[in-house]
Design a protein around this motif. Structure first.
Motif, mmCIF file in Angstrom:
data_model
loop_
_atom_site.group_PDB
_atom_site.id
_atom_site.type_symbol
_atom_site.label_atom_id
_atom_site.label_comp_id
_atom_site.label_asym_id
_atom_site.label_seq_id
_atom_site.Cartn_x
_atom_site.Cartn_y
_atom_site.Cartn_z
ATOM 1 N N ARG A 1 0.832 -1.209 0.000
ATOM 2 C CA ARG A 1 0.000 0.000 0.000
ATOM 3 C C ARG A 1 0.866 1.259 0.000
ATOM 4 N NH1 ARG A 1 -3.555 -2.894 3.613
ATOM 5 N NH2 ARG A 1 -2.444 -1.974 5.383
ATOM 6 N N GLU B 1 2.138 1.750 -3.503
ATOM 7 C CA GLU B 1 1.110 2.279 -4.410
ATOM 8 C C GLU B 1 0.835 3.749 -4.125
ATOM 9 O OE1 GLU B 1 -2.188 -0.257 -3.752
ATOM 10 O OE2 GLU B 1 -1.477 -1.842 -5.115
ATOM 11 N N ALA B 2 0.871 4.150 -2.831
ATOM 12 C CA ALA B 2 0.603 5.541 -2.475
ATOM 13 C C ALA B 2 1.648 6.477 -3.066
ATOM 14 C CB ALA B 2 0.573 5.687 -0.949
ATOM 15 N N GLU B 3 2.896 6.025 -3.139
ATOM 16 C CA GLU B 3 3.953 6.863 -3.701
ATOM 17 C C GLU B 3 3.797 7.036 -5.206
ATOM 18 O OE1 GLU B 3 6.269 8.644 -2.416
ATOM 19 O OE2 GLU B 3 6.047 8.048 -0.314
ATOM 20 N N ASP C 1 0.718 6.319 -7.147
ATOM 21 C CA ASP C 1 -0.630 6.507 -7.663
ATOM 22 C C ASP C 1 -0.818 7.916 -8.215
ATOM 23 O OD1 ASP C 1 -3.239 5.964 -8.312
ATOM 24 O OD2 ASP C 1 -4.005 6.422 -6.303
ATOM 25 N N GLY C 2 -1.051 8.007 -9.513
ATOM 26 C CA GLY C 2 -1.344 9.279 -10.153
ATOM 27 C C GLY C 2 -0.156 10.204 -10.276
ATOM 28 N N THR D 1 3.433 -5.354 -7.700
ATOM 29 C CA THR D 1 2.875 -4.005 -7.518
ATOM 30 C C THR D 1 3.457 -3.044 -8.542
ATOM 31 O OG1 THR D 1 2.615 -4.423 -5.144
ATOM 32 C CG2 THR D 1 2.560 -2.132 -5.880
ATOM 33 N N ARG E 1 1.874 -3.436 -11.824
ATOM 34 C CA ARG E 1 0.497 -2.937 -11.863
ATOM 35 C C ARG E 1 0.460 -1.406 -11.868
ATOM 36 N NH1 ARG E 1 -0.939 -5.511 -7.904
ATOM 37 N NH2 ARG E 1 -0.973 -3.937 -6.265
ATOM 38 N N VAL E 2 1.350 -0.786 -11.090
ATOM 39 C CA VAL E 2 1.413 0.684 -11.030
ATOM 40 C C VAL E 2 2.862 1.087 -11.334
ATOM 41 C CG1 VAL E 2 0.858 2.732 -9.677
ATOM 42 C CG2 VAL E 2 -0.292 0.549 -9.185
#
Length: 599
Positions: free
Chosen positions: A394, A397-399, A401-402, A426, A429-430
């Motif tokens: 998580r 992904e937070a670092e 995402d977008g 991960t 995926r991102v």
């Protein structure tokens, strides 16, 4: 003295001696009229060291060099006077500055037997810390001394007289050792001390001529190799440097002490040319040849060749602040330039890069500099285990995402196989704009599978500090500026030279910590950091030979005592509970360099 006067003196002196030796160590009587201050001070040191006058005797040593250069210098002088020993029951004894007996000249068989029985023979030590008061106290007082009979601390030496004078190098004024004339107490003669002093004067004159020959030897070696003025040639030792015009132009800005340190390291290492990076960024090949094999540090001749730098490598690529190299990073050495070449080739691509190296080498900074320090996010895999697989993913992904940013994962080698596999899933995926990571260089030898490590398209290894000591001056300057010392803190070449001999287990992190420590001590004022400002533990680690852990502890204690005593070796020895000659021996055995240390 007449016979009756000698008997009266012996009786009175023996009473004063018995009173002193029977007194408590904490309440020793002051010097009596018969006990000279020099003898009293030596007795006091011997008592404080716990020596028993009934039991002390010379110790046999295994590391005494019978072919010591001092013995070679003294032998011709003594041989010219050896006939005088044949007409009297006298012996000449040569010791080094640590009290180790190097050579003995004695013609009288009975005197030789008596000295053998006492252990006064080559290969033993007569140091004050071992046998107490002898005429070797001359090396503490710096003047000729005569110790007669009961003035000796050892009861076994009460029947002998010894006249000694220190040998001091005529050029650098360093203590080298002593020459002593030994006889039975009954054969004591007033001429003994003048005769020893005359021998020492002849030895010191020979050493002066020998120094002149050494300088001539250095010049001759330079002349032999300087056959073509177009090729840079340097001849130097620790105090003298000779260069031709080509070398002077090429080496402009290179400090002599740093050049000599490079030559000294090369001479004791593998044979063959070495590489040296100059302050202007030029890389040269240096062929170091010893001037002489007869003695240590006799000098070297450096044959220098300018190396051609490949066109793909920019000489300025490692200089701080350049846009074409690694911004914010410092270095000029060959190993650093090789790293720059690798990084420059990877700048314009998006492939993933793994940056390896020892801890403290600047792996994270290299990874960030690879991206120009722009839009780089950093996560530390050392936190992954405590977060758990889900928490770690998580955070990952937070670092990302977008955000169209590059990601650096520090210590990626710490991920266990399951976490490494989850991290890789991960990232697929991102995906980040570019994936970078740092790892310990020891991963090359591990058998533990790590899918993430195997996924990198390129690997860059950051060199350890020991492979880029030519960068030390620039690194210290850069860390000084970062610590707030720009324009007010300057490092002397001698200080940098000492630091170049330090083993830096933490690499750049260790250097940075030391610089911040010393800059903070300047308290906002201007300061020139010299060898005397370096912490004792760094002076110990900067010894001329690698020290074991216990040796480093001992060296640090000695240097702390010297600093507390303001450089007074006698006071430092007393604080350590040893004789000054013992202090000299330990300093020499540990390879500590006190010649450039000022307290």
């Amino acid at each position: 003295m007449a016979g009756d006067e000698v008997v009266r003196w012996l009786r009175a002196f023996s009473r004063a001696r018995d009173e002193f030796l029977s007194s408590s160590v904490t309440r020793l009587p002051p010097p009596a009229g018969l006990i000279r201050p020099t003898v009293h001070a030596s007795w006091r040191r011997s008592r404080l060291q716990g020596l028993d006058p009934d039991e002390v005797e010379p110790h046999h040593l295994d590391d005494v060099d019978s072919d010591h250069y001092l013995a070679r210098a003294v032998a011709p002088v003594v041989n010219r006077r050896e006939v005088a020993l044949e007409h009297g029951a006298y012996a000449l004894v040569l010791t080094d500055r640590d009290g180790r007996l190097l050579h003995r000249w004695v013609k009288a068989p009975r005197l030789a037997e008596a000295m053998d029985a006492l252990g006064v023979a080559p290969g033993t030590t007569m140091d004050e810390s071992v046998v107490g008061t002898t005429a070797l106290v001359t090396m503490l007082t710096g003047s000729p001394e005569m110790i007669r009979g009961p003035e000796h601390y050892s009861d076994r030496l009460r029947d002998f007289t010894c006249a000694s004078a220190p040998i001091v190098h005529p050029i650098n004024r360093r203590l080298l050792g002593s020459i002593s004339l030994v006889c039975r107490l009954r054969d004591t003669a007033p001429v003994m001390l003048p005769w020893v002093t005359e021998i020492v004067a002849a030895v010191e004159e020979g050493l002066r001529l020998r120094s002149a020959r050494r300088e001539q030897q250095l010049f001759d070696a330079y002349t032999r190799h300087n056959r073509d003025a177009r090729h840079p040639v340097v001849a130097l030792d620790s105090s003298t440097i000779i260069t031709n015009a080509a070398a002077a132009r090429l080496l402009s800005g290179v400090d002599q002490s740093m050049l000599w340190e490079h030559a000294r390291r090369t001479l004791v290492g593998p044979s063959g040319p070495s590489t040296l990076t100059l302050p202007n960024g030029h890389v040269v090949s240096v062929d170091c040849r010893a001037v002489s094999d007869d003695e240590d540090d006799a000098g070297a001749v450096l044959l220098i060749t300018r190396r051609a730098v490949p066109s793909t490598v920019d000489d300025t690529c490692a200089i701080t602040g350049t846009e074409r190299g690694l911004p914010r990073l410092t270095g000029r050495s060959q190993h650093w330039q090789a790293l720059c070449q690798q990084v420059i080739a990877l700048r314009g691509v998006r492939s993933s890069v793994l940056v390896t190296g020892e801890p403290g080498t600047g792996r994270l900074s290299v990874a960030q500099a690879l991206q120009g320090w722009q839009d780089v996010r950093v996560l530390d895999a050392a936190d992954a285990a405590s977060r758990g697989r889900r928490g770690w993913c998580r955070a990952l992904e937070a670092e990302l995402d977008g955000v169209d940013a590059s990601l650096v994962i520090r210590h990626v080698d710490l991920l266990d196989p399951a976490l490494a596999q989850a991290t890789l899933a991960t990232l697929r995926r991102v995906p980040p704009a570019r994936l970078l990571a740092t790892a310990d260089r020891s991963i090359h030898g591990t058998s533990r599978p790590n899918a993430l490590l195997d996924s990198f398209a390129a690997v860059v290894e950051v060199p350890p500090l020991r492979d880029r000591l030519d960068d030390l001056h620039d690194l210290v300057a850069a860390f000084t500026d970062r610590a707030g010392g720009r324009g007010r803190v300057e490092w002397t070449p001698e200080a940098i030279q000492t630091l170049s001999r330090v083993d830096w287990p933490g690499n750049l992190n260790s250097v940075d910590a030391l610089v911040r420590r010393l800059v903070a001590d300047t308290a906002g004022g201007r300061r020139r950091i010299t060898v005397e400002h370096l912490p004792p533990e760094y002076l110990a680690r900067g010894a001329r030979r690698p020290l074991a852990t216990l040796e480093q502890t001992e060296a640090t204690a000695i240097l702390n005592a010297l600093r507390a005593a303001g450089g007074n070796k006698n006071q430092a020895a007393l604080a350590l509970g040893i004789a000054r000659s013992t202090l000299y021996r330990k300093v020499r055995a540990l390879g500590l360099d006190l010649t450039t240390t000022v307290y």
